[in-house]
Scaffold this active site. Structure first.
Site, PDB file in Angstrom:
ATOM      1  N   GLY A  51       0.840  -1.209   0.000  1.00 51.49           N
ATOM      2  CA  GLY A  51       0.000   0.000   0.000  1.00 51.49           C
ATOM      3  C   GLY A  51       0.870   1.253   0.000  1.00 51.49           C
ATOM      4  O   GLY A  51       2.099   1.185  -0.132  1.00 51.49           O
ATOM      5  N   GLN A  52       0.226   2.388   0.166  1.00 52.97           N
ATOM      6  CA  GLN A  52       0.949   3.670   0.102  1.00 52.97           C
ATOM      7  C   GLN A  52       2.038   3.759   1.180  1.00 52.97           C
ATOM      8  O   GLN A  52       3.204   3.994   0.880  1.00 52.97           O
ATOM      9  CB  GLN A  52      -0.017   4.826   0.354  1.00 52.97           C
ATOM     10  CG  GLN A  52      -1.133   4.996  -0.622  1.00 52.97           C
ATOM     11  CD  GLN A  52      -1.740   6.385  -0.445  1.00 52.97           C
ATOM     12  OE1 GLN A  52      -1.174   7.369  -0.902  1.00 52.97           O
ATOM     13  NE2 GLN A  52      -2.880   6.468   0.218  1.00 52.97           N
TER      14      GLN A  52
ATOM     15  N   ASP B 298      -1.991 -12.867   5.557  1.00 54.84           N
ATOM     16  CA  ASP B 298      -3.330 -12.272   5.650  1.00 54.84           C
ATOM     17  C   ASP B 298      -3.595 -12.023   7.131  1.00 54.84           C
ATOM     18  O   ASP B 298      -3.754 -12.963   7.911  1.00 54.84           O
ATOM     19  CB  ASP B 298      -4.350 -13.258   5.057  1.00 54.84           C
ATOM     20  CG  ASP B 298      -5.767 -12.708   5.107  1.00 54.84           C
ATOM     21  OD1 ASP B 298      -6.007 -11.735   5.846  1.00 54.84           O
ATOM     22  OD2 ASP B 298      -6.631 -13.273   4.407  1.00 54.84           O
TER      23      ASP B 298
ATOM     24  N   THR C 217      -9.244   0.569   3.165  1.00 50.07           N
ATOM     25  CA  THR C 217      -9.210   2.042   3.168  1.00 50.07           C
ATOM     26  C   THR C 217     -10.237   2.701   2.225  1.00 50.07           C
ATOM     27  O   THR C 217     -10.182   3.913   2.030  1.00 50.07           O
ATOM     28  CB  THR C 217      -7.794   2.546   2.800  1.00 50.07           C
ATOM     29  OG1 THR C 217      -7.394   1.947   1.570  1.00 50.07           O
ATOM     30  CG2 THR C 217      -6.785   2.234   3.864  1.00 50.07           C
TER      31      THR C 217
ATOM     32  N   ASP D 273      -8.051  10.166  11.232  1.00 49.21           N
ATOM     33  CA  ASP D 273      -8.828  11.327  11.698  1.00 49.21           C
ATOM     34  C   ASP D 273     -10.330  11.040  11.622  1.00 49.21           C
ATOM     35  O   ASP D 273     -11.115  11.715  12.275  1.00 49.21           O
ATOM     36  CB  ASP D 273      -8.494  12.559  10.842  1.00 49.21           C
ATOM     37  CG  ASP D 273      -8.643  12.300   9.353  1.00 49.21           C
ATOM     38  OD1 ASP D 273      -8.485  11.143   8.919  1.00 49.21           O
ATOM     39  OD2 ASP D 273      -8.934  13.262   8.608  1.00 49.21           O
TER      40      ASP D 273
ATOM     41  N   TYR E 150     -16.252   3.077   7.942  1.00 55.03           N
ATOM     42  CA  TYR E 150     -14.783   2.973   7.901  1.00 55.03           C
ATOM     43  C   TYR E 150     -14.195   3.520   9.215  1.00 55.03           C
ATOM     44  O   TYR E 150     -13.393   2.842   9.868  1.00 55.03           O
ATOM     45  CB  TYR E 150     -14.227   3.748   6.703  1.00 55.03           C
ATOM     46  CG  TYR E 150     -12.744   4.028   6.779  1.00 55.03           C
ATOM     47  CD1 TYR E 150     -11.807   3.027   6.513  1.00 55.03           C
ATOM     48  CD2 TYR E 150     -12.257   5.294   7.133  1.00 55.03           C
ATOM     49  CE1 TYR E 150     -10.442   3.288   6.594  1.00 55.03           C
ATOM     50  CE2 TYR E 150     -10.904   5.561   7.220  1.00 55.03           C
ATOM     51  CZ  TYR E 150     -10.001   4.553   6.942  1.00 55.03           C
ATOM     52  OH  TYR E 150      -8.650   4.818   7.032  1.00 55.03           O
TER      53      TYR E 150
HETATM   54  N1  LIG Z   1      -5.304   6.762   2.786  1.00 55.56           N
HETATM   55  C1  LIG Z   1      -5.664   7.732   3.637  1.00 55.56           C
HETATM   56  O1  LIG Z   1      -6.049   8.859   3.242  1.00 55.56           O
HETATM   57  C2  LIG Z   1      -5.580   7.499   5.121  1.00 55.56           C
HETATM   58  C3  LIG Z   1      -5.949   8.518   5.994  1.00 55.56           C
HETATM   59  C4  LIG Z   1      -5.859   8.286   7.368  1.00 55.56           C
HETATM   60  C5  LIG Z   1      -5.403   7.075   7.834  1.00 55.56           C
HETATM   61  N2  LIG Z   1      -5.066   6.095   6.972  1.00 55.56           N
HETATM   62  C6  LIG Z   1      -4.599   4.807   7.502  1.00 55.56           C
HETATM   63  O2  LIG Z   1      -3.221   4.685   7.168  1.00 55.56           O
HETATM   64  C7  LIG Z   1      -2.884   3.302   6.994  1.00 55.56           C
HETATM   65  C8  LIG Z   1      -2.147   3.121   5.677  1.00 55.56           C
HETATM   66  O3  LIG Z   1      -3.033   3.535   4.645  1.00 55.56           O
HETATM   67  P1  LIG Z   1      -2.634   3.373   3.103  1.00 55.56           P
HETATM   68  O4  LIG Z   1      -3.277   4.503   2.395  1.00 55.56           O
HETATM   69  O5  LIG Z   1      -1.168   3.131   2.982  1.00 55.56           O
HETATM   70  O6  LIG Z   1      -3.445   2.045   2.771  1.00 55.56           O
HETATM   71  P2  LIG Z   1      -3.500   1.256   1.384  1.00 55.56           P
HETATM   72  O7  LIG Z   1      -2.686   1.977   0.363  1.00 55.56           O
HETATM   73  O8  LIG Z   1      -4.941   0.976   1.100  1.00 55.56           O
HETATM   74  O9  LIG Z   1      -2.738  -0.090   1.725  1.00 55.56           O
HETATM   75  C9  LIG Z   1      -3.285  -1.107   2.516  1.00 55.56           C
HETATM   76  C10 LIG Z   1      -2.605  -2.390   2.126  1.00 55.56           C
HETATM   77  O10 LIG Z   1      -3.119  -3.425   2.965  1.00 55.56           O
HETATM   78  C11 LIG Z   1      -3.345  -4.565   2.139  1.00 55.56           C
HETATM   79  N3  LIG Z   1      -4.302  -5.485   2.750  1.00 55.56           N
HETATM   80  C12 LIG Z   1      -5.664  -5.496   2.634  1.00 55.56           C
HETATM   81  N4  LIG Z   1      -6.180  -6.533   3.316  1.00 55.56           N
HETATM   82  C13 LIG Z   1      -5.130  -7.180   3.879  1.00 55.56           C
HETATM   83  C14 LIG Z   1      -5.039  -8.331   4.697  1.00 55.56           C
HETATM   84  N5  LIG Z   1      -6.133  -9.024   5.062  1.00 55.56           N
HETATM   85  N6  LIG Z   1      -3.827  -8.738   5.095  1.00 55.56           N
HETATM   86  C15 LIG Z   1      -2.716  -8.058   4.730  1.00 55.56           C
HETATM   87  N7  LIG Z   1      -2.735  -6.963   3.936  1.00 55.56           N
HETATM   88  C16 LIG Z   1      -3.944  -6.531   3.532  1.00 55.56           C
HETATM   89  C17 LIG Z   1      -3.878  -3.954   0.853  1.00 55.56           C
HETATM   90  O11 LIG Z   1      -3.870  -4.883  -0.208  1.00 55.56           O
HETATM   91  P3  LIG Z   1      -4.972  -4.713  -1.374  1.00 55.56           P
HETATM   92  O12 LIG Z   1      -4.687  -3.391  -2.037  1.00 55.56           O
HETATM   93  O13 LIG Z   1      -4.719  -5.909  -2.232  1.00 55.56           O
HETATM   94  O14 LIG Z   1      -6.312  -4.724  -0.693  1.00 55.56           O
HETATM   95  C18 LIG Z   1      -2.873  -2.813   0.675  1.00 55.56           C
HETATM   96  O15 LIG Z   1      -1.697  -3.242   0.056  1.00 55.56           O
HETATM   97  C19 LIG Z   1      -4.207   2.549   7.109  1.00 55.56           C
HETATM   98  O16 LIG Z   1      -4.325   2.026   8.396  1.00 55.56           O
HETATM   99  C20 LIG Z   1      -5.263   3.606   6.890  1.00 55.56           C
HETATM  100  O17 LIG Z   1      -6.476   3.287   7.539  1.00 55.56           O
HETATM  101  C21 LIG Z   1      -5.134   6.283   5.620  1.00 55.56           C
END
Ligand SMILES: NC(=O)c1ccc[n+]([C@@H]2O[C@H](COP(=O)([O-])OP(=O)(O)OC[C@H]3O[C@@H](n4cnc5c(N)ncnc54)[C@H](OP(=O)(O)O)[C@@H]3O)[C@@H](O)[C@H]2O)c1
Length: 291
Positions: A10-11, A37, A63, A103, A126
């Site tokens: 992910g990001q 997983d 997300t 947030d 969410y």
């Molecule tokens: N994005 C935002 O704006 C934002 C804002 C505030 C907080 N956050 C938090 O910051 C954190 C990082 O966010 P991010 O944007 O980097 O998230 P992301 O890009 O959506 O990455 C999440 C990763 O987790 C993987 N994943 C999903 N289900 C899984 C499982 N069962 N086991 C293992 N891996 C799994 C996803 O794979 P797939 O892509 O194949 O599903 C993806 O590679 C998260 O906790 C998010 O809630 C994000």
């Protein structure tokens, strides 16, 4: 120090992977759902027995804020059961769990930055799952550092910066919500913060911190700056939330107070426009390399 990074495609996980060579005191294991997983408690236990680590950084999450309203079971499994499985295993093996929250645990109806002590009240499913994930970690008794962040973007994955650059090139005008205020956060800044503070975290229980880049913006301000810094000729017009209804309601003011993390770890937090500039320069360099 051995560190397991889950959800590392992910990001945030991708940015930690990019930074890993600069942190030679750490050795990393990067996994995503194919390797581990996090919703499978047996798989988590076995993995940690076969691969002993000192720290887990949980970047795995569901997300999709709007889709979570309908895909409730899977959102819950990934954002609640997953962290709970990691926390239970971490508690048994004395592993430090670093977990990322959001947030969106706040209702965001106040007009001052939310502190870690402010009452939570998620507006959508969410946000609720992320809050339940936090609670599961707290209840596990694990040593844990929970970091709530906001408006995350990076050179990887699908995010607001990349979407605005794409639409800006395709369309003559972008109509963007101007009455939701927050703080954009470059995933590189969050990744560095996590890696820097891990050895400084001395508590034996769970604590929560807020982290975003400095400054505030509306989505309109953010889009305007993305278009400007990208040199894209496209009009950006402000609209209200009412004109852009979404399945999940959003907080109108979701600025996080960073006083606690700044003071506890003596951090200097970058200003969001400076980080955005760095991200756009990097995206342009990556695009050049690909072409
Ligand atoms: N994005 C935002 O704006 C934002 C804002 C505030 C907080 N956050 C938090 O910051 C954190 C990082 O966010 P991010 O944007 O980097 O998230 P992301 O890009 O959506 O990455 C999440 C990763 O987790 C993987 N994943 C999903 N289900 C899984 C499982 N069962 N086991 C293992 N891996 C799994 C996803 O794979 P797939 O892509 O194949 O599903 C993806 O590679 C998260 O906790 C998010 O809630 C994000």
């Amino acid at each position: 120090m051995r560190i397991l990074v889950t959800g590392s495609n992910g990001q945030l996980g991708s940015e930690i992977r990019q930074l890993a060579p600069s942190y030679s005191d750490y050795s990393f294991i990067f996994t995503d759902v194919a390797e581990l997983d996090i919703t499978e408690s047996g798989a988590v236990k076995n993995f940690l027995t076969e691969n002993p680590v000192d720290v887990i950084i949980n970047c795995a999450a569901y997300t999709s804020v709007d889709k979570a309203e309908t895909e409730r079971t899977i959102a819950y499994r990934i954002n609640v059961d997953g962290p709970e499985n990691l926390a239970n295993a971490a508690a048994k093996k004395n592993i430090l769990l670093v977990h990322i929250s959001t947030d969106y645990v706040f209702e965001g109806t106040h007009s001052k930055p939310a502190t870690e002590l402010d009452p939570v009240k998620p507006m959508g499913f969410y946000g609720a799952t992320k809050l339940f994930g936090e609670k599961a970690i707290r209840n596990s008794g694990a040593r844990a550092l929970i970091i709530r962040t906001s408006w995350l973007y990076s050179a990887y994955g699908v995010n607001f910066v990349k979407t605005m650059r794409k639409y800006g090139l395709e369309r003559g005008e972008l109509r963007i919500v101007s009455d939701q205020i927050g703080s954009p956060t470059y995933a590189v800044d969050l990744a560095k913060t996590i890696l820097d503070i891990i050895p400084q975290y001395k508590r034996h229980d769970c604590d929560i911190f807020h982290y975003s880049d400095e400054g505030v913006a509306s989505w309109y301000d953010f889009a305007w700056e993305i278009v400007r810094l990208s040199g894209i000729e496209c009009a950006v017009s402000p609209i209200s939330t009412e004109e852009y209804p979404s399945p999940a309601p959003r907080p109108s003011y979701s600025v996080l107070s960073k006083a606690k993390i700044r003071q506890t770890f003596s951090l200097e937090i970058p200003y969001w426009r400076d980080s955005l500039k760095a991200c756009i320069a990097r995206l342009e360099a990556m695009e050049k390399q690909e072409s």
